[in-house]
Structure formats: C-alpha cells, structure tokens
Design an enzyme around this catalytic site. Structure first.
Site, PDB file in Angstrom:
ATOM      1  N   GLY A 464       0.827  -1.202   0.000  1.00 21.59           N
ATOM      2  CA  GLY A 464       0.000   0.000   0.000  1.00 21.59           C
ATOM      3  C   GLY A 464       0.857   1.246   0.000  1.00 21.59           C
ATOM      4  O   GLY A 464       2.086   1.194   0.114  1.00 21.59           O
ATOM      5  N   PRO A 466       2.608   4.901   1.158  1.00 21.27           N
ATOM      6  CA  PRO A 466       3.299   5.239   2.414  1.00 21.27           C
ATOM      7  C   PRO A 466       2.332   5.828   3.437  1.00 21.27           C
ATOM      8  O   PRO A 466       1.384   6.531   3.093  1.00 21.27           O
ATOM      9  CB  PRO A 466       4.345   6.287   1.980  1.00 21.27           C
ATOM     10  CG  PRO A 466       4.475   6.118   0.504  1.00 21.27           C
ATOM     11  CD  PRO A 466       3.163   5.637   0.009  1.00 21.27           C
ATOM     12  N   GLY A 467       2.576   5.509   4.702  1.00 20.00           N
ATOM     13  CA  GLY A 467       1.826   6.131   5.773  1.00 20.00           C
ATOM     14  C   GLY A 467       0.505   5.476   6.118  1.00 20.00           C
ATOM     15  O   GLY A 467      -0.249   6.014   6.922  1.00 20.00           O
ATOM     16  N   LYS A 470       1.594   0.143   7.616  1.00 18.58           N
ATOM     17  CA  LYS A 470       2.015  -1.233   7.359  1.00 18.58           C
ATOM     18  C   LYS A 470       2.981  -1.730   8.438  1.00 18.58           C
ATOM     19  O   LYS A 470       2.837  -2.841   8.946  1.00 18.58           O
ATOM     20  CB  LYS A 470       2.665  -1.321   5.971  1.00 18.58           C
ATOM     21  CG  LYS A 470       1.755  -0.929   4.828  1.00 18.58           C
ATOM     22  CD  LYS A 470       2.411  -1.137   3.482  1.00 18.58           C
ATOM     23  CE  LYS A 470       3.609  -0.229   3.287  1.00 18.58           C
ATOM     24  NZ  LYS A 470       3.238   1.202   3.243  1.00 18.58           N
ATOM     25  N   THR A 471       3.949  -0.908   8.775  1.00 20.71           N
ATOM     26  CA  THR A 471       4.929  -1.326   9.783  1.00 20.71           C
ATOM     27  C   THR A 471       4.292  -1.460  11.160  1.00 20.71           C
ATOM     28  O   THR A 471       4.556  -2.418  11.897  1.00 20.71           O
ATOM     29  CB  THR A 471       6.087  -0.319   9.828  1.00 20.71           C
ATOM     30  OG1 THR A 471       6.644  -0.202   8.514  1.00 20.71           O
ATOM     31  CG2 THR A 471       7.153  -0.773  10.801  1.00 20.71           C
ATOM     32  N   SER A 859      -5.523   3.520 -18.299  1.00 20.03           N
ATOM     33  CA  SER A 859      -6.910   3.636 -17.856  1.00 20.03           C
ATOM     34  C   SER A 859      -7.562   4.952 -18.258  1.00 20.03           C
ATOM     35  O   SER A 859      -8.587   5.316 -17.701  1.00 20.03           O
ATOM     36  CB  SER A 859      -6.973   3.481 -16.327  1.00 20.03           C
ATOM     37  OG  SER A 859      -6.249   4.509 -15.702  1.00 20.03           O
ATOM     38  N   LYS A 902      -9.575   5.193  -6.561  1.00 17.38           N
ATOM     39  CA  LYS A 902     -10.297   6.060  -7.498  1.00 17.38           C
ATOM     40  C   LYS A 902     -11.673   6.435  -6.964  1.00 17.38           C
ATOM     41  O   LYS A 902     -12.156   7.551  -7.171  1.00 17.38           O
ATOM     42  CB  LYS A 902     -10.409   5.357  -8.854  1.00 17.38           C
ATOM     43  CG  LYS A 902      -9.060   5.185  -9.543  1.00 17.38           C
ATOM     44  CD  LYS A 902      -9.167   4.460 -10.870  1.00 17.38           C
ATOM     45  CE  LYS A 902      -7.794   4.342 -11.531  1.00 17.38           C
ATOM     46  NZ  LYS A 902      -7.846   3.645 -12.819  1.00 17.38           N
TER      47      LYS A 902
END
Length: 951
Positions: A464, A466-467, A470-471, A859, A902
């Site tokens: 995903g 950053p921020g 995840k960590t 797209s 989106k």
C-alpha cells in the site's frame, strides 16, 4: 504349568512370546529333548509319544477324561511313567459336524496347542457356556481375514462389531476344532485338536457353521526327503535352544501329556512357536501335504534363528556402547574431581578454555533435550576442538565465536501463543482503525492455530501507499499473537551475506539477519517484519532477492541453512510479515511465495477517526499537554485532512497534528503553564531511556525563563529540591494555581492557518460546470487516488488539417491510449453524424493538466474518447460524471486497477456518478459501505454505453 511358563517368559524374543501366548502342548519328552539338545546321535526320530494323541497320524483329539497307559513290560511301564501320555476315550468326529465359529484376530490355533481368547459378544459367550456344560465341549476356531488399510488393533476392535454373514465372509475356510477347557469371565481357554474346513453357514447369531474334518494327505514315513526336512526343522530348533538358555529350561519342564511323535506334529509345533506372521502360520495350517508343511515350517524356524542371531548382535552392540559410555563418564568425573582438588587444595585456577567450555555447557544443559541431534553433534565436536587449540591462535577465537552463536540460539524454545480470537480482535482494534482485511486474515490465522493446537509460520505481504500503517500493523499483530517482534529493513540491501551470513573463514564474519533475530528475541517462533521488500538492491555481492527465496519459501525454510552456522535451522514456525509500496518491483518468484494483502489507504471519514482516537491522543501525551487545556474541533480536523493531508496515508496528518500541538505547548508555556514532571520510569517507558529531563519554568515576572535540569537520581528522591531551591510541594501548588488561571486553547477552522500555515491543496474540481471538450477522469498514484481532467481544444481548422497534438508529460502508454482514442472517436463520430467532417479538417490539442507531474497508465482511454467527442459534437459532459477504463480499437472496455483509490478520489471531488469497467464490478462490491456511500456507479463493457451516459 501355564503360570510357571508365563512367569518365566516375560520379555524375550518373539519366539518366547509366541510360546507364552499359544503353547501349552504338554512338554517335550526326554528323547525329543535329547535330540533338540544334540544328545541323541543314533536317530533323531526316536520319540515315543508326541502331542496329545495315541494315533500314528495325530488325528484323534484329547478327551477331557485322562487315563494313564498301562503296560505289561518294564520298558513300556518305564515309558509310561516318564511320559504320562494322554489317551482318548470313545470319540466320534461325526458328532461335531456343526460348531460355533470363534474368530481369532492374531494367529491361528494349531492342533495340540493352547490359546486364551476374549469373547465380547454376550450371546456368543452364553452359547459357549452352554456348550461347556456338555460332556465334550467343542467349537471351531478360525482366523479372521484383514482388510486393506487396517492394522492389528483395528482388526481386534472391529472383530466384535462383525455379525452373521459379514463375519462369515471374513473367516478363513480352514480352522481348528478347539476344546473349551475353561471360561473365566469373558476369557475362554481353548486347546486345538484337528483341522476343520467350513462348508456352509447354519445360523447367524451366534455364528454357527457346518464343517468337514480334514486330515493330512497320506505320506511315506520312510521317505528320506521327508526325514531330512524333519531333521532340519528339529536341528534348527536345537540351534535356537543353544543360543538361548531360556528355551533349554523350558524344554526340560515339558515332561507330561506327550503323545506319539509324527511328522505333521513337528511341522505344527515349529510353526506354532515361531515368530512368523499370521498369514504364514495360516498357510501352514491349511497345507495338507506333510512335506510342503514341513518346508513352510522350516522357513519360519530359519527366520526365527536369524532373528535370534540379530538379537544377539544388537545386545552385544548395546552392551559395548553402554560400557564405553560408563567408562567415559567415570573418566570425566575423575577429571572433574582432580580439577576441583587443584583449585581448592592447591590454589590453581582453571584455564580460560575450561571456563569457556563450562559456560557453553551451562547454556546447553537447560535445552539439551530440545536441540536437534545433528546440531548437538556439531557443538560437541567444536567443544572438543576448543580444548585442543591454543588460546592465542586465531582459530581459537573463530571456534569460540561459533560456539557462542550455536549455544545462544533458542533451539526448540517457543513462546506461548495467544489463540483467543476475541482478545486478539480487541488488541488489533486498540491499535488500528479499519483495515478489516488485515484483521480478518490474522484472526483466521489464530483460529486455524487453535483448531490444530499449533501454528505454522506464514508469509504475509502488506502492500500500500506510504503512511497507511504497514509497519505498525506488524507490531500490533505480534502483540495480538503474543509473539516476540523483530524488524529489519531490506531497502537498498545489496549484500547476500546480510541474509545468508558470511563464511566463517572471513575476518569479522557474522551470521545473517535471521540468526541474529533468533538470538535477539530468544524464541523460535517470533514475528519478523521485513520492511521495504520492494526496494531490495542488487550489487556486486549477489542478488538478495534470490537469497530471500529460501528464507520465505514454506517448503524450504524448515531447513534454512546459514553460511556462518552451517547447520540447518527450523524457521517453519516464524510468521513473516513483509511490507511494500508497489508489487511491480518485487521479483515474480519471491512474490509467488507471499500472501498479498492490499491496503489501499483511508477515506476522509477513516482519517477523522484515526486522528481523533489515535493520533491526537498520542501527540497530546508526547507534548505533555492535558486534555482539558486544548480543544481541536471536528471542522478543524476536517479542514486539515482535506486541505493539507490529502494523501492515502496518515503520516503527514500526524506531522501536522504534532505541529499544532507544538505551537500550543509553546503558547501554554508562555502563558505560565508547567507540565507534569515525569518520573524516570515514565521517561523510560515513553522515550526508551532515563535521560536528563529539561523543564522550562516561567518566572514570576513573565520575562525570564529558567532552565532546570533534573537528573534521574534527584527524581527518585521525593524530598529533593531543584537548583533554585524550590521544593516539589511548592511547584505542585504553583501548577494548580497556574492551571486554574490558564485559558483553554481552541483550534478551529478559522484559526487553523495560524498553526499549520496556508492550505497546501485546493479543490481538485477545477470547473463547477465542465466546458466543452473537458472530461474528468480517475487516476491511481503512489499517494492514493486523484481526479484527472482531460482537456481538448481546437487549434485550427481547414480542409485536410486533421491532426492530434499531445501535451502534459504523458508516458508511452498514455500516448498510445490517445492515438487509440482518436481513432475510435473518429469512427464513432462517423456513425453518429456522418456529415460532420470535424476530425478530418481540425487540428486538435489534447492536454492533461499538471504538466510537471509524469503521467502514465492504461486507464484513460474512455476519458480521452469522451473529451474528443465532446469537442466534436460541441456538447458538454455532465458535471457530476467521472470515468476510468481502457478502450480497445473495437470499443471494448478493459478492466483497471485501484478501484478503491479512485472511488475515494471521486468522493473527495463531489462526484456523484462513476463509470467503471464491467470486469471491476467484483472489486467494487468488496469495498466498505462507507466508501460507496452517495455514489452511483455504472459498469460498462462497451463504449456505446458511456456515450449514452455522457451525452
């Protein structure tokens, strides 16, 4: 006699076990004993009576009425006195043509032999008791056939469930007529007499069958081959008796109830006491040819002789091993005693090598049972090697470091896992808001571990922007599972030795990260977070991505081989959690071994919850501000999210909230507020160290500030004073007085600029009403989703001047999409308005705003077509419509990615209607209800459907 035999044969070879279970055939006569012991050299066949019968073929059974043989001559009287043979009273076999069938689970019953069996069927047992009351109680004993895929225990268990025809079909045809000697409870004692063959079933419960009494085929007693085979059987039995004194003792006790000797009885005797399996024994029972029966028995007793020899060799090897270990143990104990005497009595200290060895052995002792044998062998070899090396040699230090790592690893030590799903769910909710997919996957992992009783390691990849957390999710998962947590980042890692370790031959060699992890956490089942796995480097020292394959492959990591340790390590219980921003840069083989969970980012509502429930509380505590001193309104947070922190994650939002609270802290201090002084333990919990604490105290005249440094020693003394001589009680009173006079700081939308500056983002919607030739598209970026306008304008017009000019720093894919869109738009215009020559005679400029930002992706095709047609038809597109999707030359709409991002971008721009490809309907259905709220989605698979929606 049975009790004496049973008590003597307790735990010896299978030969003795079979005698104990199946044999009470009387005993061997003195002539037979002499032959088996090799004492009778004249003739091996001088047996007077053998096995419970007085007929030459051994066919007549023993009657319960026992009579002694009366002989007139002295020799016969002597034989009678020594052998005490049993003879039969009047007996007619035709009286027993119908018998009760008894199933035998383990071995067949041979004529002349004894066997106890257990009868669990009450009806069958009652029938046997009734038969026992007769003068000559007999039943038929038949071996039970095995079914494929069952072992002996299953056969005995299922035997009691078989009834009637099922039991009849499972019995071997040939069995033994058995005399019921006694019944004790559900245990029935049988003695075999003659062979039977089942002909038909009479009744089912209990199973009663008709039988034929069968005899051996006629044979020539003087046949040399028959004699030789019989002698070889007896000779082999004699060798077995020689190899074990136990059997000689038994043979001497078998001096009663012996009938005449016959060749069939020798065959039955050898087969009955041999260790052959039941099918081989049944084959001997069914064989009516005496010569063949003797050959089969010979094979069995030869195997018995071979087993006896193997037993002797095993016993000898074990005895040698035990004596050697005892000798080494005694020598080691003597050596320890000598060293102890040298230390205490002579005042000599042990050398460094001995102290090191003792230290390593102390580490090993608590977990010696858990260390794999191959690792323990390596450790013992290295300890021996350490004693032989000089302490000044370089090899000594290498060996010492190697042993230090080997003995420090947690071999077989696992932390107690939390298999409580509800508690884990509560912990995950405490740390993170939303992220339903991740939490559900972890709860599934815990549920599987609870059902299995143990958990296997998995490889989860969180991908995903950053921020998005995840960590921190990895840390929360470790807390929910009650596992130790270890994190290492592989971003930019280019040395394979960081993962696989160095060879011990190099100076400064170290094990790889996984070995360091196991030593650090102290358990063999930690949670290992591998951060930034999509940013693995590749340099002159190898390809780390390829080296990660062995680490992350569930089929290989049970025997992970580190180059430094050079012994396999079991990593199958480790839970690996990897993080990545994009999956495209992860090599395919490495990605294939991971279970990917995508974290798309947060919508405005989720960011509001995260900011209010997590970020604000954490920041307020970090800044030392009390909740009653500050109020941040919802409108301020909403403005902060929409105008300053529009990215997918919340890291920038946390920075902005910290910025607000830092300014508030400064403002409070200037007003005279004093924060709460933290004790050393609290400082350690919050910052990880008991460092000196700096407290800014406002002076009484509000013009000067005094900086007071309070170290940990003074904090621990409750009566200590600060450097200005002010006591803690005075400071506490000042705090209470000042807090009563301070005004509450209010952060609202109106004064948000004073704390975080001017807005960074403006509304993505440029037009309230989109003009002709302008269409809103939807794009995915590494920061989440965003709206993207496609603008077209007429440059000049003239016959034959049709052309297309592209700007906006487009990538190759988008340039190709524009060319396809131009071709499809000309074809559609030709269908809708054949008289309109717009594309043939007009030079068109297509532009994508924000030219400084590179744009590429498959797209934007349908958006470009709609923009071109809007310009050609001179019709504006509906203002609340946004679309995304790639178009082929045949006008088919292809699926796209980033549906959630989106959709979030469309909501942020107040778009009410979205056009998605039909193939993405499933992706949209999986979105949370709050993401889809207030949006009307149209799924299309052909551009003609978009044309109807747009115009």
């Amino acid at each position: 006699m049975l009790k004496a035999l049973t008590s003597t044969c307790c735990s010896h070879t299978s030969f003795g076990a079979n005698i104990r279970r199946h044999v009470t055939f009387g005993d061997l006569t003195s002539p037979l004993l002499r032959v088996l012991q090799g004492q009778n050299r004249k003739s091996p066949y001088v047996f007077r009576r053998f096995f419970c019968s007085d007929s030459t073929d051994g066919s007549e059974p023993v009657d319960p009425e026992v009579k002694r043989v009366e002989s007139s001559d002295d020799e016969a009287a002597a034989d009678s006195k020594s052998s005490s043979a049993i003879v039969s009273t009047a007996f007619r076999p035709e009286d027993y043509l119908t018998v009760i069938a008894l199933p035998l689970p383990h071995r067949p019953l041979f004529p002349g032999f004894y066997m106890p069996i257990y009868v669990k069927d009450p009806k069958l047992l009652a029938a046997l008791v009734e038969s026992r009351k007769r003068q000559a109680p007999y039943a038929g004993a038949f071996l039970l056939k095995e079914e494929e895929g069952t072992d002996g225990s299953d056969l005995e268990k299922n035997m009691y469930e078989l009834k009637g025809k099922d039991l009849f079909n499972r019995l071997h045809e040939v069995g033994t007529l058995a005399q019921i000697t006694s019944i004790q409870g559900d245990q029935v004692f049988l003695i075999g007499h003659r062979r039977l063959r089942i002909t038909e079933m009479v009744s089912e419960d209990p199973l009663t069958v008709k039988v034929d009494h069968i005899k051996e085929k006629p044979y020539d007693k003087d046949d040399d081959i028959l004699k030789a085979t019989s002698f070889e059987v007896i000779s082999t039995l004699r060798d077995v008796l020689k190899s074990s004194p136990l059997w000689r003792d038994h043979a001497q006790t078998y001096t009663q109830h012996i009938g005449d000797f016959t060749y069939p009885r020798v065959a039955d005797f050898g087969a009955a006491i041999s260790g052959g399996n039941k099918l081989q024994c049944q084959q001997v029972l069914e064989e009516l040819d005496v010569h063949k029966r003797l050959q089969l028995t010979l094979e069995l007793v030869k195997k018995e002789m071979e087993i006896s020899r193997i037993q002797e060799s095993i016993a000898k090897a074990i005895e040698e091993k035990i004596s050697g270990e005892q000798r080494r143990y005694l020598l080691n104990e003597q050596l320890k005693a000598i060293k102890k005497a040298c230390k205490f009595e002579l005042g000599l200290e042990t050398d460094d090598k001995t102290a090191l060895s003792d230290k390593f052995r102390e580490r090993l002792d608590p977990k010696k049972e858990k260390i794999p044998p191959h690792v323990l062998q390596v450790i013992e070899e290295e300890l021996t090697k350490l004693q032989l090396l000089e302490a000044s040699s370089s090899e000594f230090n290498v060996t010492r470091n190697y042993l230090d790592w080997l003995t420090a690893l947690p071999w077989g030590e696992y932390s107690d896992e939390n298999f409580n799903v509800n508690q884990a769910h509560k912990i995950l909710d405490e740390d993170h808001y939303g992220l339903t997919d991740v939490k559900e996957r972890i709860l599934e992992f815990i549920a599987v571990g609870k059902l299995r009783g143990t958990s296997q390691g998995k490889i989860i990849c969180l991908s995903g922007p950053p921020g998005v957390g995840k960590t921190s999710i990895g840390r929360s998962i470790a807390r929910a599972l009650n596992r130790k947590f270890y994190r290492f980042s592989v971003g930019g890692l280019s040395d394979v030795a960081e993962i696989k370790g160095h060879r011990r031959t190099y100076i400064g060699a170290m094990p790889g990260k996984m070995v360091q992890c196991l030593k650090s956490v102290g358990t063999a089942n930690p949670l290992v977070l591998i951060d930034e796995i999509d940013k693995l480097g590749r340099g002159h020292a190898g390809d780390p991505a390829s080296a990660m394959l062995e680490l992350l492959d569930p089929e290989q990591n049970a025997n992970f081989l580190d180059h430094y340790l050079d012994v396999p390590i079991d990593l199958s219980k480790v839970l690996f959690v990897c993080t990545a921003n994009v999956l495209e840069t992860i090599p395919g083989p490495l990605l294939d071994r991971m279970e990917v969970i995508s974290i798309a980012g947060y919508i405005t509502d989720e960011k509001m919850h995260i900011a209010r429930d997590y970020l604000e509380k954490m920041t307020r505590e970090a800044c030392g501000i009390k909740p009653e001193q500050v109020e941040v309104t919802d409108s301020a947070l909403l403005a902060l999210i929409e105008n300053y922190c529009r990215e997918a994650g919340v890291r920038n939002l946390q920075k902005q909230i910290e910025k607000i609270y830092r300014k508030i802290a400064l403002q409070l201090v200037r007003q005279g507020a004093v924060g709460v002084q933290l004790q050393p333990d609290e400082l350690k919990a919050k910052s990880g160290s008991v460092a000196n604490e700096t407290v800014i105290v406002e002076g009484s005249d509000n013009t000067a500030e005094a900086e007071i440094v309070v170290d940990s020693a003074s904090d621990q003394n409750p009566n200590s004073t600060d450097q200005s001589g002010t006591s803690e009680d005075t400071l506490e009173a000042d705090k209470i007085h000042e807090s009563e006079t301070l005004e509450k700081v209010l952060v609202d939308k109106s004064n948000l600029d004073d704390f975080v500056g001017k807005p960074v983002f403006h509304a993505e919607r440029i037009y309230d009403q989109t003009p002709v030739g302008v269409v809103m598209g939807l794009a995915w970026t590494s920061m989440g989703g965003s709206t993207l306008y496609i603008e077209t304008s007429q440059v000049e017009q003239g016959e034959g001047k049709g052309a297309l000019n592209l700007t906006g720093q487009l990538g190759d894919v988008m340039k190709e999409s524009a060319q396809i869109a131009y071709t499809v738009a000309r074809a559609i215009l030709l269908e809708k308005d054949p008289e309109n020559p717009f594309f043939a005679n007009t030079k068109i400029h297509l532009h994508v705003p924000a030219g400084a930002t590179p744009k590429d992706g498959p797209s934007a095709g349908c958006t470009m077509i709609t923009s071109l047609l809007s310009l050609a038809l001179n019709k504006p597109v509906a203002k609340d419509l946004a679309m995304t999707g790639e178009v082929t030359l045949t006008r088919r709409i292809l699926p796209i990615g980033g549906v959630k991002e989106k959709t979030i971008a469309a909501r942020r721009s107040d778009v009410k209607r979205i056009v998605f490809p039909e193939a993405n309907r499933r992706d949209y259905d999986e979105l949370a209800p709050n993401v889809k709220e207030g949006i009307e989605v149209h799924f299309v698979d052909d551009y003609s459907q978009i044309f109807e929606l747009a115009f």
